[in-house]
Design an enzyme around this catalytic site. Structure first.
Site, PDB file in Angstrom:
ATOM      1  N   ARG A   1      26.910  58.521  34.180  1.00  0.00           N
ATOM      2  CA  ARG A   1      27.652  59.083  35.313  1.00  0.00           C
ATOM      3  C   ARG A   1      28.317  60.382  34.858  1.00  0.00           C
ATOM      4  NH1 ARG A   1      30.265  54.492  38.002  1.00  0.00           N
ATOM      5  NH2 ARG A   1      30.542  55.939  39.737  1.00  0.00           N
TER       6      ARG A   1
ATOM      7  N   ASN B   1      34.665  54.958  36.643  1.00  0.00           N
ATOM      8  CA  ASN B   1      34.436  56.396  36.498  1.00  0.00           C
ATOM      9  C   ASN B   1      35.662  57.253  36.816  1.00  0.00           C
ATOM     10  OD1 ASN B   1      32.502  58.141  35.583  1.00  0.00           O
ATOM     11  ND2 ASN B   1      31.886  58.775  37.637  1.00  0.00           N
TER      12      ASN B   1
ATOM     13  N   PRO C   1      34.658  49.539  42.789  1.00  0.00           N
ATOM     14  CA  PRO C   1      36.036  49.116  42.519  1.00  0.00           C
ATOM     15  C   PRO C   1      36.274  49.031  41.014  1.00  0.00           C
ATOM     16  CG  PRO C   1      34.888  47.556  43.972  1.00  0.00           C
ATOM     17  CD  PRO C   1      33.869  48.519  43.475  1.00  0.00           C
ATOM     18  N   GLU C   2      37.446  49.475  40.571  1.00  0.00           N
ATOM     19  CA  GLU C   2      37.774  49.380  39.150  1.00  0.00           C
ATOM     20  C   GLU C   2      38.696  48.174  38.953  1.00  0.00           C
ATOM     21  OE1 GLU C   2      38.368  53.200  37.271  1.00  0.00           O
ATOM     22  OE2 GLU C   2      37.100  54.195  38.743  1.00  0.00           O
TER      23      GLU C   2
ATOM     24  N   ARG D   1      31.495  38.184  26.623  1.00  0.00           N
ATOM     25  CA  ARG D   1      30.699  39.419  26.514  1.00  0.00           C
ATOM     26  C   ARG D   1      31.500  40.653  26.923  1.00  0.00           C
ATOM     27  NH1 ARG D   1      26.680  35.891  28.820  1.00  0.00           N
ATOM     28  NH2 ARG D   1      26.963  36.762  30.896  1.00  0.00           N
TER      29      ARG D   1
ATOM     30  N   LYS E   1      36.239  43.862  35.855  1.00  0.00           N
ATOM     31  CA  LYS E   1      35.754  43.934  37.231  1.00  0.00           C
ATOM     32  C   LYS E   1      35.201  42.598  37.714  1.00  0.00           C
ATOM     33  CE  LYS E   1      34.473  48.735  36.325  1.00  0.00           C
ATOM     34  NZ  LYS E   1      33.353  49.673  36.212  1.00  0.00           N
TER      35      LYS E   1
END
Ligand SMILES: [Zn+2]
Length: 263
Positions: free
Chosen positions: A252, A162, A2-3, A121, A52
């Site tokens: 990827r 991706n 999931p994005e 972060r 995410k």
């Protein structure tokens, strides 16, 4: 995986269906029994996403932190819910809906301070109003890394996965091997605004649709799945028909069109 748009939509839906009234929390699978006990009976005060990462604050000092990872899912069920299907780590049962979490990479309780440290972060999230665009632009200016790899780095921009990285670079006509610092200020600004626009569209649609309805000849809601993307996982460019390049980048593969995205 999931994005960011999926997690933001999820935060919104959790807030809408579980906010305000006490929520019954259980761990049908048993692996989060202690955490569920601490959540049980408290209302969801605020659900928010950063990239995410999902955070659900129940107002007791405990914040539920979830990262779905590759296979994790939060499935909506009716209330009262049917028996859990499969290994449900956490079930949140409200009056309006029940949510079953399965297969997450992370499901834990953190403090508000720990939430702040996790977020520190992460890079700017284009779906958040507090996103620091100037700081992100500064980082691009200083980086020699290929922009295709840079966009997947969650510490630079949080929420792009991706599919979106390939599609956004296509929409901007930017070849993924170009160093981040080679982008002009106009190109960076276009990259950022396209990212914001596409992710917002993804939240609204509940799926990734980057193609222009005028170009496809159908509204987004009625597009066939093979018409929803320009380059991701395709053999030929949806716009010009050229055979696509596939380049391993950031761990990827990324798809790009040598004509629409000159190197
Ligand atoms: Zn093309």
């Amino acid at each position: 995986m999931p994005e960011g748009h999926t997690i933001h939509r999820l935060a919104r839906d959790l807030q809408r269906t579980l906010g305000g009234a006490p929520v019954r929390a259980t761990s049908p699978q048993g692996r989060f029994a202690e955490g569920a006990d601490r959540l049980d009976g408290h209302p969801l005060v605020a659900a928010e996403a950063w990239g995410k990462y999902l955070f659900c604050d129940v107002g007791t000092g405990d914040v539920l932190h979830v990262h779905l990872g590759l296979i994790g899912k939060f499935r909506r069920r009716p209330s009262p819910p049917p028996d859990p299907v499969g290994a449900v780590r956490l079930r949140l049962e409200g009056d309006a809906a029940t949510w079953d979490l399965s297969g997450p990479t992370r499901c834990e309780l953190v403090t508000v301070d720990e939430q702040v440290a996790i977020v520190a972060r992460l890079g700017a999230d284009p779906l958040r109003r507090d996103a620091d665009v100037d700081a992100t632009r500064e980082r691009f200016v200083r980086s020699g890394r290929p922009v295709g790899a840079y966009l997947l780095d969650q510490s630079v921009i949080a929420g792009i996965g991706n599919v979106y990285r390939a599609e956004i670079l296509f929409l901007c006509g930017i070849h993924p091997t170009r160093p981040a610092r080679s982008l002009s200020e106009e190109e960076f600004d276009q990259l950022w605004s396209t990212t914001v626009e596409q992710l917002r569209l993804g939240v609204r649609m509940g799926r990734i649709v980057t193609t222009d309805p005028d170009e496809i000849g159908r509204p987004r809601s009625r597009m066939r799945s093979e018409d929803r993307l320009y380059v991701y996982h395709r053999d030929h460019c949806r716009r010009c028909g050229t055979e696509l390049e596939v380049i391993p980048m950031g761990g990827r593969p990324i798809w790009c069109c040598p004509v629409c995205q000159p190197a």
